[in-house]
Every structure is written in C-alpha cells, then in structure tokens.
Design an enzyme around this catalytic site. Structure first.
Site, short mmCIF file in Angstrom:
data_model
loop_
_atom_site.label_atom_id
_atom_site.label_comp_id
_atom_site.label_asym_id
_atom_site.label_seq_id
_atom_site.Cartn_x
_atom_site.Cartn_y
_atom_site.Cartn_z
N CYS A 36 -37.66 -28.94 -21.55
CA CYS A 36 -38.29 -28.50 -20.30
C CYS A 36 -37.92 -27.03 -20.02
O CYS A 36 -38.39 -26.14 -20.72
CB CYS A 36 -37.92 -29.43 -19.15
N GLU B 247 -34.73 -37.19 -23.40
CA GLU B 247 -33.30 -37.45 -23.14
C GLU B 247 -33.07 -38.26 -21.88
O GLU B 247 -31.97 -38.79 -21.66
CB GLU B 247 -32.55 -36.12 -23.03
N HIS C 106 -39.21 -34.98 -21.44
CA HIS C 106 -37.79 -35.31 -21.28
C HIS C 106 -37.42 -36.59 -22.03
O HIS C 106 -37.11 -37.62 -21.40
CB HIS C 106 -37.46 -35.49 -19.80
#
Length: 243
Positions: A89, A176, A174
């Site tokens: 990001c 993660e 994202h």
C-alpha cells in the site's frame, strides 16, 4: 548480525502475516517506526531484506511528514543495493515514487475498503493466481514505474501490483492483513466514506469466504521471495551463537 527491517506506520500489535511468516522461520525481524521518530539510518551490509507497510499518510506529503523522505531514501538504497524489498500500500507508493512514477487519487475519488477481486496479468500469473480476493484499504493509485511490470488489476484500480527486477515487489492491496488486523481497521468510520467502499456486513461475508485463500497465497509468495532472506538471517544467527 543480519537484519530484516520492517518499516511501519502504525503503533499497534504486530499480528500480521509478514511477522507470522518470519517468526515461523525463526527470524526476529526489526521493527522501525519513523513516524514516531525512530531512525532508519542507511541500508548497510547487515540489511538482508525489508518490508515497508501501509499507513494513513499520503506519500507526497513529505513536507508535512519529513520522515517520508527518510523512507524514500531507504527504499532507493534497497533498490540500488539489490536488497529484497516488499512494499505494501503506502510502501508500494513509496517505491513507485522513488522509481519516478506518480501516485494519487483517481477521478471521482473512489476507494477500495474491503475484499476485492484482483486479476493477474500474463506476467503476474507467475506470482499470483489468475483471480484472487484480497484485502484493500486505499484510495490512491500508483502508476507503473518505467522498467517495472504490472502484475494485477481490479475493477476499480488498474494498478494493483508491480515487480521491479526480481527483488522488489509493490502491492496496493493488503495480503498481510489477518482478520484481527482488518477488524481493527473496520473501527475507523472514515474508511467507509468513498465510493467503492464496502459496508461492514459485506466485508465480513467476503472475509469469511476468501481470507483462507489469501493467506495461503501470501505465505507461499513469501516462501519464494524471502527464501534467501531467511537463509541469510538464520546463517547469521547460527554464526553469532557459535561465536
């Protein structure tokens, strides 16, 4: 001692899938939070890998947030020294900016907050499934830097991932974000205001359906991308213990 450096823009629990990956491989990554005044310094020979995470800051607001200049220098040094670098990001936007690409909002100021399908390009299929639902929380888009390859796109944002060489990847999404991470983000009412954002009920439904596939893909991606990083960090740890 070899270091894996995680550059963060939030001061909260480290319960994401990057930390989960490194811990599972016996690597204690070093977290640095420049927005709190912690210094990055220069990329030296001890740095074997780095991840720059997302955050609420705009990449072009370094006049207001001078620490962003330090992060850009860090990313530039990683790229020049061929240190494996993953930008997520805001981190990907830092990388794109360093590589000369523009970052900013799209006409109509849409945003993605929730779980969205991304589609891999022909080049991207070497790294991603053809279609994958991923967590998103952004309203800016990076252009693809000169010399980089576009890896994925979504319906709202054409640029979701890029590869620069073999040791640098930028993700707008994202992967993660574990469910616990994303549920913290859901507490921010400001994330729901832009056109394109999903309501919480839809986010929860899509998370339940798609998070396991996102998790499996990202862990496999990290196994491939961070393999030399893990080897270097573990070798350094063994040598230090033996000494």
């Amino acid at each position: 001692m070899a270091r894996v450096v995680l550059v963060r823009h939030e001061d909260g629990p480290e319960d994401d899938r990057v930390v989960e990956f490194f811990r599972a491989h016996g690597v204690l990554a070093q977290t640095i939070r420049p927005f709190l005044g912690e210094r990055l310094n220069d990329v030296d020979a001890s740095v074997v890998g780095s991840v720059i995470f997302g955050g609420k800051f705009n990449v072009f607001d370094d006049h207001e947030y001078p620490f962003l200049r330090d992060e850009k220098v860090w990313a530039e040094q990683c790229l020049k020294q061929n240190v494996p670098l993953l930008g997520i990001c805001l981190g990907a936007q830092v990388m794109a900016t360093v590589l000369g690409a523009k970052v900013g909002p799209l006409p109509g100021d849409p945003g993605e907050f929730g779980y969205y399908e991304i589609v891999a390009t022909e080049v991207g299929k070497a790294y991603l499934p053809e279609r994958l639902h991923v967590a998103e929380a952004h309203y800016h888009q990076f252009e693809i830097p000169a010399g980089a390859d576009l890896l994925a796109k979504s319906e709202l944002f054409e640029h979701q991932a890029f590869r620069y060489g073999e040791k640098a990847f930028g993700f707008q999404f994202h992967p993660e974000a574990s469910p616990s991470v994303f549920r913290r983000w859901q507490q921010d009412p400001g994330k729901y205001v832009r056109p394109g954002a999903q309501d919480r009920a839809k986010q929860d439904r899509l998370m339940n359906i798609h998070d396991a596939a996102q998790h499996a893909w990202f862990m496999e991606f990290q196994e491939r991308f961070f393999e030399p990083v893990v080897e270097a960090a573990c070798f350094s740890k063994r040598r230090s213990s033996a000494g």
